[in-house]
Design a protein around this motif. Structure first.
Motif: not given
Length: 122
Positions: A35-47
């Motif tokens: 998330m610090a490198k720009g990924l959204s929390a939703g995308l991280v959770r999806f991954i």
């Protein structure tokens, strides 16, 4: 060939479950770093959820190979995205982060090997 498929599937499932659970829960250093490198929390959770689902698919795929093959191919695609992410951030050129960035490359190869061995053992 079936024994190799089982070993590869279980190994990959364990790694995916271990990597995906913290991302799905948004807990720990890895999700924070993403998330610090720009990924959204939703995308991280999806991954993370995709990794956990793939782990389940690989284990079930030991008995029903079409699901295992689909899960392994899906993991390979996911890991190609991870490699692209590391390329974007220059992790392969940085000696401090190169080691961690090599994990998606290694597990991409394991995913391809799992898909192939499951396909051959049908």
């Amino acid at each position: 060939m079936y024994i190799a498929a089982v070993i590869l599937s279980v190994l990959l499932a364990l790694v995916l479950f271990g990597a995906g659970t913290p991302k799905a829960q948004l807990k720990g250093n890895v999700p924070e770093g993403l998330m610090a490198k720009g990924l959204s929390a939703g995308l991280v959770r999806f991954i993370g959820l995709a990794e956990v689902a793939a782990a389940v698919g690989l284990v079930v795929g030991i008995w029903w190979q079409p699901l295992g093959i689909a899960a392994a191919v899906g993991v390979a695609v996911l890991l190609l995205g991870a490699v692209a992410y590391h390329v974007k951030w220059g992790d392969y050129g940085d000696t401090a982060s190169r080691g961690a960035a090599m994990a998606p490359v290694l597990f991409f190869l394991v995913a391809v090997a799992a898909a192939l061995t499951l396909a051959v053992s049908q």
